[in-house]
Write an enzyme that holds these catalytic residues in place. Structure first.
Site, short mmCIF file in Angstrom:
data_model
loop_
_atom_site.label_atom_id
_atom_site.label_comp_id
_atom_site.label_asym_id
_atom_site.label_seq_id
_atom_site.Cartn_x
_atom_site.Cartn_y
_atom_site.Cartn_z
N HIS A 121 0.86 -1.18 0.00
CA HIS A 121 0.00 0.00 0.00
C HIS A 121 0.90 1.24 0.00
CE1 HIS A 121 -2.82 2.93 1.81
NE2 HIS A 121 -3.81 2.12 1.47
N ASP A 201 2.99 -4.25 8.04
CA ASP A 201 1.76 -3.50 7.82
C ASP A 201 0.62 -4.49 8.01
OD1 ASP A 201 -0.53 -2.36 6.83
OD2 ASP A 201 0.37 -1.65 4.96
N GLN A 204 -4.68 -4.97 7.22
CA GLN A 204 -5.73 -5.88 6.74
C GLN A 204 -5.80 -7.18 7.54
OE1 GLN A 204 -8.02 -5.17 4.49
NE2 GLN A 204 -7.19 -3.20 3.81
N LYS A 227 -10.43 -0.21 10.68
CA LYS A 227 -10.63 -1.37 9.82
C LYS A 227 -11.00 -2.62 10.63
CE LYS A 227 -7.20 0.18 6.40
NZ LYS A 227 -7.89 0.51 5.15
N CYS A 365 -4.61 2.39 -3.66
CA CYS A 365 -3.35 2.90 -3.10
C CYS A 365 -2.20 1.96 -3.40
CB CYS A 365 -3.46 3.14 -1.60
SG CYS A 365 -4.56 4.51 -1.23
C1 LIG Z 1 -2.54 -2.78 3.57
C2 LIG Z 1 -2.84 -1.39 4.03
N1 LIG Z 1 -1.85 -0.65 4.54
C3 LIG Z 1 -2.07 0.59 5.00
C4 LIG Z 1 -3.31 1.17 4.94
C5 LIG Z 1 -3.49 2.56 5.44
O1 LIG Z 1 -4.28 2.59 6.59
P1 LIG Z 1 -4.82 4.00 7.15
O2 LIG Z 1 -5.37 4.73 5.99
O3 LIG Z 1 -5.83 3.64 8.15
O4 LIG Z 1 -3.64 4.71 7.74
C6 LIG Z 1 -4.38 0.42 4.41
C7 LIG Z 1 -5.75 0.94 4.33
O5 LIG Z 1 -6.08 1.86 3.62
C8 LIG Z 1 -4.13 -0.88 3.94
O6 LIG Z 1 -5.11 -1.61 3.41
#
Ligand SMILES: Cc1ncc(COP(=O)(O)O)c(C=O)c1O
Ligand SMILES: Cc1ncc(COP(=O)(O)O)c(C=O)c1O
Lengths: 408, 151, 408, 151
Positions: A121, A201, A204, A227, A365
């Site tokens: 991401h 990370d 998910q 999430k 993203c």
């Molecule tokens: C795999 C992953 N990493 C990072 C993020 C970023 O999370 P957040 O926008 O809550 O900071 C997301 C979600 O958008 C994600 O799915």
């Protein structure tokens, strides 16, 4: 597929119509909905206990502090962390990763390598690009295999990539675009063998399956409350205590200092050192309650449920003409990402919305991976505890109708 | 299908989406500009051969939803032969249509985009190609985006 | 003193007993309580509209985006900002100031001067110490005058301090420890004359009085939602558009990029450039509703109310034997800070708590100023819209009882 | 006054607060340690003259609430003449008292601090001086704090 009695009753938002159809919320990868218990916890906090934490001796302040620190302890248990002091409250995954990446930006030097993967991401990619740029370190990627990325990470190439120059290896637990579940414990083990710090990370994965940071053996792990049934604006950076003790603070200000003079300041230990200013007290408390909620459902059952729905969706969608399904063909996280040759994801999502179905369309993203796969966007259906097999039928019917309109 | 959706995906739009006009690079172009919608990933490049102040030839290239692709395609058919001032006036008319749904007095294919106004999130799709074209006319090297905060 | 009909009914938390006494909440400088309307807005969001913002085309996502961006516009109006794009959502004052200070840390050089004052909260002090350290710039302070800091900032010395080497001047609007109201428009005007960028810590002023960033003429202004009837975990960095356009991003990740490749990324314009990751959507919406609530009360009336209570408290407290009252003797913000020679603030606060009175005792995140005044701590009573003159009598009676116990 | 508050501010504590014993720097000290409670601003320095493993002299200096000052004062009277091991054992007993409220079997002035246990936020006040003393005994240069997260 495990189901829970009447679970949809726990989520007030689900009981509405969208464009005259019952809402079918399949955008859980972007954010999950919130059970009544979490909403009630916020209301209760604001109606009974709201106060600033840590610096107060009156009744409300003590209650608020106890609830906030109780949430920290609850989350430590949720992650099987060794110590509540390893739990730092942040706004979410993105901030958590930025904190770690920023700390490396000042410590790395030319010749050092930051390793990540092609499936990250943007939030676990751009901060590392910035850290590499600031420090002169080199950023390298573990490849993703297969025309539809069905092969996952190229683990065979990992030994070559994991040289002693690698100081940090950052990777996602579950890909938000592909559904790939990475072998995180193995990745940590191999990284540790060359002395690299690991950053997971887990946006998910936390809240979708049992998770044990000590069994995984990671150094840092980042996730977002929103999430996993928690409120917006709260997330966590888990860090191994031994590392946090040596880590310089990121932001500075009230609450994280021991002694301040007009000349300089000294820092409290973790976690306070990393929580400058008034934290999102209500958010943290809500996240703690979300942990209770998910544990009451049983995270192993959630995992079976989500995976079963993803498998079912994958099978049913694969019967659609021309569809291109991304990611693993076997076991996968609770989401399915796909593309049609002649219909753009945004048109798909607009049509689905007319059927009450909430989907996400776009690059998720993950622009560089899209480009590598020769795509600009996909449509994603992502599942959570309240989704049902019937909703997948609604999804597939909606896709058929869309295809009929655009392709005939 | 709902009336709103039928309005959005009119025959003209579907036709331009399926068989885009003036698509591809323009070898003789003396102006080019690129537009992005970062959130959707929609992209559009517009190529112009300017003859004095007049658009002698125009083409586009890119990827995106039916709305953005059809809009870019239709735009090329509308702008060919126009001066900068005429192009700007046409865009103003188009912008009025997609934001208010009010159809213009003269009959024009761009009226097909009136249905966009009930889908505010799609306005930026409809205007992407136009933004790139206007930027190309201005000789503006900065990529266009229809996602600037105040758009 | 302006009062509002039945205003206490708007705040559910006030209707409780603490230690068998009606709660008298006088810790508003630390955090304010929340009106029903703000709590309801959170519940409504989570029960009807919750979704991720900006990247979605389905109904909930559009609703959430509209509500989130609507809050931004609302706050721009609240501050009289020229443009909603000048409003960046952060976690709070501390994060807002860190963002600005970090940007200076990379731009300043030896010889440059950062100017601040002796009355700053740690959150508007330590980040500048860090920026000075990182860049080699020098940190200077405008003095606070008077044995009890009753003289405010030494404005006469300002011309000498405001040299062309001063690149940034950061100061508080209202001191959270003294109640001093600084002449912010004048400070901005004088700073601008030497080309210095101004940063206002408005944590104690936004929500307590009318405020117009254009009339003040500041470059940046930081505040927290939780101190102005808003939820926890949300705050704002206001920045003049011309400055934000040139400012590099702070955190990076999803939502703030235009184009990402495996090699690098390009940024969206403000405000998105400064909001990496999923924001605190519910928090922002709640803050927008807090603005509505405060404007319905009328901020000029709130200012009169708070100031009148502070004056009353100052007068009544000054009759207590041995009390040392800090800050201005005339017009002051809605708080009073005081010390007794023989009773420590924490003992005072503990006794007050027994009477149901919530006070703050300590250094108020202002250690160097305390030291300068020869104190280690004070007791602070801070007021807001729901406080009454009767509550000040309860406060004073509680102080008398405490003194009697400790001093006789 | 409530029973809880009477328990917290016992006569012994008020007396030590008003007339602290062994207060001030110790000119002959060969060990010193400093303790901080950053949130409250409570501070306490403890000075020791160690004679072998035995505390020959002890004093404290600092500022803070009645609980922290009385506790430091009382501590000096308790620790004088004790070995490190005895000091640690006394602290363990004191910690037990302030966290559980259980009074020790032998009669001791430190029992006066039993009331602290109903005010958990004040436990760190009561233990600040003790932490500094134990650190001084260990020759630990790092300032003591009773606010480490796991305390
Ligand atoms: C795999 C992953 N990493 C990072 C993020 C970023 O999370 P957040 O926008 O809550 O900071 C997301 C979600 O958008 C994600 O799915
Ligand atoms: C003057 C002042 N500045 C800054 C802050 C820090 O605000 P926050 O803790 O919400 O970041 C506060 C409140 O604690 C304050 O009173």
């Amino acid at each position: 597929m495990p189901t829970w009695n009447n679970i949809r009753a726990d989520f007030p938002i689900l009981h509405q119509q969208v464009n005259g159809k019952p809402l079918v919320y399949l955008d859980n990868g972007a954010t999950s909905q919130k059970p009544r218990a979490v909403i009630d916890a916020l209301v209760h906090y604001y109606e009974r206990d709201n106060s600033n934490v840590h610096r107060g001796l009156h009744a409300l302040s003590m209650r608020a502090t106890d609830a906030y620190e109780g949430a920290r302890t609850r989350i430590a248990t949720f992650l099987h962390a060794a110590d509540p002091a390893e739990i730092i409250f942040t706004r979410g995954t993105t901030e958590s990763i930025n904190i770690v990446a920023r700390s490396f930006a000042t410590r790395l030097k030319a010749g050092d390598v930051i390793l990540t993967t092609e499936m990250e991401h943007h939030s676990n990619l751009v901060p590392w690009q910035q850290a590499a740029k600031a420090s002169g370190a080199t950023l390298r990627y573990v490849s993703v295999l297969g025309a539809n990325a069905e092969g996952g990470l190229d683990l065979a190439a990992l030994d070559q990539l994991l040289t002693p120059q690698v100081k940090v290896f950052a990777f996602t637990h579950i890909s938000n675009t592909l559904g790939t579940i990475n072998p995180v414990a193995e990745l940590c083990r191999r990284a540790r063998a060359v002395g690299a710090i690991t950053v997971i990370d887990a946006a998910q994965s936390v809240g979708h399956a049992p998770l044990d940071v000590q069994a995984i053996g990671c150094d840092y792990l980042a996730f977002s409350g929103h999430k996993m049934c928690g409120p917006t604006g709260i997330g966590v950076l888990y860090g191994r205590r031994a590392l946090l003790e040596k880590l310089a603070p990121d932001e500075t200000g009230g609450g994280m200092v021991v002694n301040v003079t007009y000349e300089g300041a000294t820092w409290k230990p973790a976690p306070e050192r990393f929580e400058a200013g008034t934290p999102n007290v209500a958010g943290a408390i809500g996240l703690g309650v979300a942990c209770d909620y998910l544990d009451a459902l049983d995270r192993a059952a959630i995992e079976r449920h989500d995976h079963a729905l993803a498998r079912l969706a994958y099978e049913k969608l694969s019967t659609l003409p021309g569809i291109r399904l991304l990611g693993p063909t076997g076991e996968r996280g609770g989401l399915v990402s796909f593309a049609f040759p002649d219909v753009h994801a945004h048109d798909v999502v607009t049509f689905a919305d007319e059927d009450g179905v909430a989907l996400r369309g776009g690059h998720h993203c993950n622009q560089p991976l899209m480009r590598k796969l020769g795509l600009t966007s996909t449509t994603r259906a992502s599942f959570y505890v309240y989704n049902t097999a019937e909703e997948i039928d609604v999804l597939v019917a909606s896709m058929r109708r869309t295809l009929k309109f655009f392709v005939g | 299908m709902s009336a709103d959706l039928t309005e959005l995906y009119q025959q003209v739009i579907l036709d331009h989406n399926r068989r885009p006009r003036n698509r591809g690079k323009l070898p003789t172009a003396n102006r080019v500009a690129h537009g992005d919608n970062p959130s959707c990933g929609d992209q559009c490049s517009v190529y112009l051969r300017l003859d004095g102040d007049r658009i002698a030839e125009i083409s586009f290239d890119g990827s995106g939803c039916a709305i953005s692709q059809a809009s870019a395609s239709l735009m090329t058919t509308q702008l060919k032969g126009k001066t900068s001032a005429q192009a700007q006036a046409l865009y103003d008319q188009f912008h009025e249509i997609v934001t208010t749904g009010k159809e213009p007095e003269e009959i024009s294919d761009i009226a097909a985009f009136a249905g966009v106004h009930t889908f505010p999130a799609r306005i930026k799709c409809a205007t992407l190609g136009w933004h790139a074209a206007l930027n190309a006319l201005k000789g503006d090297a900065v990529p266009a985006t229809t996602e600037s905060h105040t758009d």
